[in-house]
Write a protein that holds these residues in place. Structure first.
Motif, PDB file in Angstrom:
ATOM      1  N   ILE A 143      90.127  53.997 123.019  1.00  0.00           N
ATOM      2  CA  ILE A 143      88.338  55.150 123.107  1.00  0.00           C
ATOM      3  C   ILE A 143      89.096  56.112 124.465  1.00  0.00           C
ATOM      4  CG2 ILE A 143      87.049  54.035 125.069  1.00  0.00           C
ATOM      5  CD1 ILE A 143      85.873  55.792 121.985  1.00  0.00           C
ATOM      6  N   GLN A 201      88.111  41.551 130.679  1.00  0.00           N
ATOM      7  CA  GLN A 201      87.324  42.831 130.609  1.00  0.00           C
ATOM      8  C   GLN A 201      87.715  43.561 131.479  1.00  0.00           C
ATOM      9  OE1 GLN A 201      83.381  41.185 129.661  1.00  0.00           O
ATOM     10  NE2 GLN A 201      83.313  41.038 127.940  1.00  0.00           N
ATOM     11  N   TYR A 218      87.623  57.425 136.016  1.00  0.00           N
ATOM     12  CA  TYR A 218      86.843  56.793 136.082  1.00  0.00           C
ATOM     13  C   TYR A 218      86.732  55.142 135.512  1.00  0.00           C
ATOM     14  CZ  TYR A 218      82.271  55.844 137.392  1.00  0.00           C
ATOM     15  OH  TYR A 218      80.426  55.420 138.626  1.00  0.00           O
ATOM     16  N   GLU A 223      98.024  53.868 116.953  1.00  0.00           N
ATOM     17  CA  GLU A 223      97.248  53.086 118.120  1.00  0.00           C
ATOM     18  C   GLU A 223      97.867  51.689 118.557  1.00  0.00           C
ATOM     19  OE1 GLU A 223      93.553  52.971 115.737  1.00  0.00           O
ATOM     20  OE2 GLU A 223      92.267  53.035 117.638  1.00  0.00           O
ATOM     21  N   ARG A 256      92.184  51.053 129.069  1.00  0.00           N
ATOM     22  CA  ARG A 256      92.051  52.316 128.254  1.00  0.00           C
ATOM     23  C   ARG A 256      92.836  53.708 129.136  1.00  0.00           C
ATOM     24  NH1 ARG A 256      85.481  51.998 128.206  1.00  0.00           N
ATOM     25  NH2 ARG A 256      85.942  50.709 126.589  1.00  0.00           N
ATOM     26  N   TRP A 257      92.991  53.790 130.508  1.00  0.00           N
ATOM     27  CA  TRP A 257      92.682  54.973 131.392  1.00  0.00           C
ATOM     28  C   TRP A 257      94.375  54.782 131.757  1.00  0.00           C
ATOM     29  CZ3 TRP A 257      89.687  57.844 130.436  1.00  0.00           C
ATOM     30  CH2 TRP A 257      88.214  57.618 130.074  1.00  0.00           C
ATOM     31  N   SER A 291      80.748  50.162 130.799  1.00  0.00           N
ATOM     32  CA  SER A 291      81.978  50.342 129.963  1.00  0.00           C
ATOM     33  C   SER A 291      82.301  49.792 128.507  1.00  0.00           C
ATOM     34  CB  SER A 291      83.109  49.921 131.085  1.00  0.00           C
ATOM     35  OG  SER A 291      83.146  50.193 132.315  1.00  0.00           O
ATOM     36  N   LEU A 292      81.907  48.995 128.491  1.00  0.00           N
ATOM     37  CA  LEU A 292      82.153  48.092 127.192  1.00  0.00           C
ATOM     38  C   LEU A 292      81.041  48.413 126.446  1.00  0.00           C
ATOM     39  CD1 LEU A 292      82.514  44.657 128.467  1.00  0.00           C
ATOM     40  CD2 LEU A 292      84.116  46.395 128.102  1.00  0.00           C
ATOM     41  N   LEU A 339      92.154  58.993 122.635  1.00  0.00           N
ATOM     42  CA  LEU A 339      91.785  59.585 121.338  1.00  0.00           C
ATOM     43  C   LEU A 339      92.682  60.358 120.876  1.00  0.00           C
ATOM     44  CD1 LEU A 339      88.710  57.801 119.770  1.00  0.00           C
ATOM     45  CD2 LEU A 339      91.102  57.263 119.050  1.00  0.00           C
ATOM     46  N   ASP A 340      92.437  61.555 121.800  1.00  0.00           N
ATOM     47  CA  ASP A 340      93.125  62.888 121.777  1.00  0.00           C
ATOM     48  C   ASP A 340      94.688  62.927 121.637  1.00  0.00           C
ATOM     49  OD1 ASP A 340      92.616  61.852 124.717  1.00  0.00           O
ATOM     50  OD2 ASP A 340      92.964  64.302 125.037  1.00  0.00           O
ATOM     51  N   VAL A 358      87.978  64.405 132.334  1.00  0.00           N
ATOM     52  CA  VAL A 358      88.950  63.146 131.372  1.00  0.00           C
ATOM     53  C   VAL A 358      90.504  63.718 131.516  1.00  0.00           C
ATOM     54  CG1 VAL A 358      89.513  61.597 130.014  1.00  0.00           C
ATOM     55  CG2 VAL A 358      87.826  61.006 131.377  1.00  0.00           C
ATOM     56  N   ARG A 359      89.829  65.423 131.090  1.00  0.00           N
ATOM     57  CA  ARG A 359      90.568  66.319 130.337  1.00  0.00           C
ATOM     58  C   ARG A 359      92.083  66.208 131.687  1.00  0.00           C
ATOM     59  NH1 ARG A 359      89.187  71.093 128.760  1.00  0.00           N
ATOM     60  NH2 ARG A 359      87.237  69.809 128.271  1.00  0.00           N
ATOM     61  N   VAL A 407      81.817  64.720 132.471  1.00  0.00           N
ATOM     62  CA  VAL A 407      83.063  63.094 132.271  1.00  0.00           C
ATOM     63  C   VAL A 407      84.194  63.961 130.953  1.00  0.00           C
ATOM     64  CG1 VAL A 407      83.334  61.013 131.707  1.00  0.00           C
ATOM     65  CG2 VAL A 407      81.625  61.295 132.936  1.00  0.00           C
ATOM     66  N   PRO A 408      83.510  63.901 129.986  1.00  0.00           N
ATOM     67  CA  PRO A 408      84.806  65.283 129.283  1.00  0.00           C
ATOM     68  C   PRO A 408      85.967  65.909 129.870  1.00  0.00           C
ATOM     69  CG  PRO A 408      82.655  65.075 128.207  1.00  0.00           C
ATOM     70  CD  PRO A 408      82.672  64.713 130.051  1.00  0.00           C
ATOM     71  N   THR A 409      84.906  66.155 130.551  1.00  0.00           N
ATOM     72  CA  THR A 409      86.492  67.849 131.336  1.00  0.00           C
ATOM     73  C   THR A 409      87.156  66.941 132.788  1.00  0.00           C
ATOM     74  OG1 THR A 409      84.508  68.804 131.111  1.00  0.00           O
ATOM     75  CG2 THR A 409      86.055  70.027 132.628  1.00  0.00           C
TER      76      THR A 409
END
Lengths: 509, 341
Positions: free
Chosen positions: A366, A415, A344, A385, A422-423, A353-354, A369-370, A338-339, A334-336
């Motif tokens: 969240i 929600q 998702y 932010e 978020r995305w 999700s929450l 943040l990067d 997302v980058r 997932v981290p890769t």
């Protein structure tokens, strides 16, 4: 006479927030009957089973057992009245033996007190299993050592074990009992049902229409929480049942089909080749092109949900390759993802999700943040932010007084909009949606469909896996149908020539 | 298991809709929201008023210095514990880790020189923490068990190094760092504690790492699915806790002027009490380092107050134990646990 019904429900309704799971449903089961309960995912089957077994307390309606009012929402009392349930999720204690599980909580009434009780229980279980022709399971086996179908049979034996004691004919609910069984095991189950039918009434729930048609004496079709039709099972075709389950109404406006543009190019953005995940799916080839919405259809357990999760990096492939822009990616998580902009939206909002005790603001930020980090101090720019999350919340029309409110206090629809927000805060290339409108009201659904269309229009590739067929057909440019972990069909679904639900369902079952 | 169970039935309870249907009185809800901050603040005021009424010497410069000195150590040990509790685990080895650091600094400070010895000791503390983290994440052993075992291991090591007796040293560096006052009447140790708490608070709220810490504690699965590298966050948090525990140990030895075997160990319960009273939930994801400073103040006031009103040591033990249980009972979020075991 109505009093002859073993069990009857009258006018049962149940809502979860804005979602009507059941509306004025009535049913009757008489001794000697097997009532087949069918309907699409989300039609209300599980809620109805919950009401019958007492785990769901309906908002309105009454229930009668043997002509007497039964206490709704009280599983123990209903169980004492002779109603047993064999559910999809197994209710066995893994660390105990078969005979201990069968008589769990009823040891005294079955085998009395005092020394030798263990032996008496064991013998009772041995007799029961023999009587039920379940030969391949020892009463001494520990549940954890059994396969899934074997456990299913133990559950069924447990349900039958209650029928021997009461004088009146009780009822057994079988919820998706055959989906994990082999053909021989299904045969064993059906012969059990046939043999015990005169003593016990059954309600049989399954996605597998052939099984329902084979064993039921009467059929009840549910759609959108309503009991659409009850019909005797003589000469009913599967086709006719499909039509009843699906209904006819489907609105092109709702899914903004006029805005459907289709793939921008033939080149694949994301591709799976010969992909397999043990126990879930195998030999799957899947292509997602820029601007294209690819729908994934299939029954629960067909592997579609884990396929979507794999594309997003939440599950790792056991076989085959995953390619992004034609480059094979071996360490895909997932981290890769997302980058790389592969984002998702998972199915179970509360679990997946929450951060429910945390503010809406943190729940949105969240995702990016990067991107709001000061390059030299590594600290987050808190004012950025605040403004960025406020913009997103406004754009997605999240209804709240303050973004500092814990997200758990919002409605399900809001929600889910926050999860989309978020995305929205970071560049996206592939959006993977796993049942994105589950438990969400109609108005918000429409907003989410609009959002998905807008994103696809900018060239984002979308993979849409959903329980609602109507949604998959309405939204998708192309539909990939899964059955038993394999792709069973691929159907084009341009705005001008949408396949019907029956077209899709026949590849699902 | 040989085969995966099928996915859960979709319609039984739509997720997210069950939690927000309470709709009770709004004012109570609002108050409830701030309960975790209000409880310790009210406790501080109440304790000061009560002990002052029992003994007028309670509010005095001497007493305040004593309280600050106790705070300096306790708040740093509790800070160490706070990180791990925030991610939903617990580190029971922080106090033992502090003891080891206290012994090591006394052993090394004269041989290696102050600054190098301090860096080495903090490094050892971080390594111990990292080891806790590795065992927890890689072997998937619950953190309370790993750190309970680690506590015993560290006590054994401390006693071996010190041969079971106090370790003395010559260097005056710790005296300067911990006991002298740069600001009149405020021991430097207390300044260090406040500075560390400030840094930790900034880290918690204004860095990605800090936010990820809350995310892991709040909902580990959701954190993973949002792109948080859960394992690396956990490892970092355990290492950070170990480093903070080592600093606490150095403060302890500075205050005692010798390395004392088992010296810091009895503060474990106090540190957990400080964390929980401060409002950091044991379930994870809620609270923060700044809260722990307030919680430590409550515990130290209680302890100093009982000393000054001559409550005997055995009664004090009973009171502190009761405070931890009461604080957990008040703050635990029962919705997060299906069963309480």
């Amino acid at each position: 006479m109505a009093a002859m019904s073993t069990v009857s429900l009258t006018g049962v309704s149940k809502s979860y927030g804005p979602v009507h799971a059941l509306r004025e449903v009535s049913l009757q089961v008489r001794p000697g009957e097997v009532l087949g309960l069918i309907g699409e995912n989300g039609a209300g089957k599980s809620t109805l089973i919950g009401v019958l077994s007492g785990t769901v307390r309906p908002d309105a309606g009454t229930m009668q057992v043997h002509g007497q009012d039964a206490p709704l929402g009280d599983p123990r009392a209903l169980s004492a009245l002779g109603i047993s349930v064999v559910v999809q999720e197994q209710a066995l204690v893994d660390s105990l033996r078969v005979y201990e599980n069968i008589y769990l909580g009823r040891e005294n009434s079955v085998a009395g007190r005092g020394p030798g009780r263990r032996r008496r229980l064991r013998n009772a279980a041995a007799v029961l299993l023999k009587d039920l022709h379940i030969d391949n399971i020892s009463p001494d086996a520990v549940i954890v050592d059994l396969t899934y179908p074997q456990r299913q049979l133990v559950e069924i034996a447990k349900a039958f074990s209650r029928t021997g004691t009461g004088a009146e004919a009780p009822m057994i609910l079988l919820d998706e009992p055959t989906s994990a069984l082999s053909e021989t095991e299904v045969e064993i189950l059906f012969s059990l049902v046939e043999r015990w039918r005169d003593r016990v009434s059954f309600i049989f729930v399954s996605h597998i229409l052939q099984d329902v048609l084979q064993i039921s004496t009467r059929l009840l079709v549910l759609r959108d929480g309503r009991a659409i039709e009850t019909l005797p099972n003589d000469g009913v075709s599967a086709e006719r049942l499909h039509e009843l389950m699906v209904g006819t109404e489907r609105s092109a406006d709702y899914y903004r089909e006029d805005e459907q543009l289709g793939a921008r190019s033939d080149g694949a953005l994301m591709e799976l080749r010969g992909a397999g995940l043990t126990g879930e799916f195998q030999d799957v080839d899947l292509v997602i092109r820029p601007g294209e919405i690819v729908g994934l259809a299939g029954v629960i357990g067909s592997g579609k949900s884990s396929l979507a999760a794999t594309v997003a990096g939440a599950e790792r492939l056991d076989h085959g390759t995953l390619l992004l822009d034609g480059v094979a990616r071996t360490r895909w998580n997932v981290p890769t993802a997302v980058r790389e902009g592969v984002l998702y939206v998972p199915p179970e909002r509360a679990h997946d999700s929450l951060f429910s005790t945390t503010s809406i603001r943190s729940n949105i930020s969240i995702g990016f943040l990067d991107l709001i980090r000061s390059p030299w101090s590594r600290l987050l720019r808190l004012p950025t932010e605040r403004t960025r999350t406020a913009e997103l919340a406004k754009r997605l029309k999240i209804k709240t007084n303050s973004l500092s409110t814990p997200i758990g206090e919002l409605s399900g629809g809001n929600q889910q909009k926050a999860v989309f927000a978020r995305w929205q805060g970071r560049p996206c290339r592939v959006l993977v949606l796993n049942d994105p409108t589950r438990g969400i009201d109609v108005g918000t659904r429409e907003e989410i469909y609009g959002l998905i269309r807008d994103m696809a229009a900018t060239g984002i590739g979308v993979l849409l896996c959903a329980e609602s067929l109507e949604e998959v057909i309405g939204m998708s440019d192309r539909i990939v149908v899964m059955k038993d972990g394999r792709v069973s069909a691929e159907l084009a679904a341009p705005a001008i020539a949408k396949p019907t639900e029956v077209d899709v369902i026949k590849h699902m079952m | 298991m040989t085969q995966r169970a099928p996915t859960r039935p979709p319609e039984s309870v739509p997720p997210g809709l069950s939690a927000d249907s309470s709709g009770g009185p709004r004012l109570l809800d609002r108050l409830n929201q701030y309960r975790n901050v209000l409880v310790p603040a009210v406790a501080v005021v109440a304790l000061v008023i009560y002990f002052q009424s029992q003994n007028t010497a309670f509010v005095s410069v001497d007493s305040a210095q004593n309280i600050l000195r106790q705070m300096a150590f306790l708040s740093v040990v509790a800070l160490a514990g706070t990180f791990v509790i925030l991610i939903g685990g617990i580190d029971l080895s922080v106090a033992a880790n502090a003891t080891l650091a206290g012994i090591l600094i006394a052993t090394w400070i004269d041989d290696f020189g102050g600054p190098l010895a301090i860096v080495m000791v903090i490094g050892v503390g971080a390594l111990v923490g990292l080891l806790n983290g590795l065992i927890t994440t890689l072997l998937k052993v619950p953190s309370f068990l790993v750190t309970l075992g680690m506590m015993s291991i560290l006590d054994g090591i401390s006693n071996s190094i010190s041969a079971g007796g106090p370790v003395s040293y010559q260097s005056g560096l710790l005296q300067k760092l911990v006991n002298d006052s740069t600001i009149p009447n405020v021991p430097n140790g207390a300044l260090i504690a406040i500075l560390l708490t400030g840094l930790a608070t900034a880290m918690a709220f204004a860095t990605s790492f800090g936010r990820h810490m809350y995310a892991v504690g709040g909902n580990e699965r959701a954190a993973r699915l949002s792109g948080v590298r859960v394992r690396s966050v956990k490892l970092s948090v355990f290492a950070l806790a170990g480093a903070a525990a080592a600093i606490a140990g150095i403060i302890f030895t500075g205050q005692a002027s010798t390395g004392v075997p088992m010296g810091a160990d009895p503060s474990l319960l106090n540190s957990i009490a400080a964390i929980v009273v401060g409002g950091t939930a044991l379930s994870g994801g809620v609270g923060g380092p700044h809260r722990t400073l307030l919680g430590a103040l409550v515990i130290v006031l209680l302890s100093a107050g009982m000393d000054i009103t001559s409550v005997d040591a055995y009664t004090q033990l009973m009171v502190k134990g009761a405070v931890v249980i009461a604080a957990v009972a008040l703050t635990i979020d029962r919705r997060r646990y299906g069963m309480i075991k």
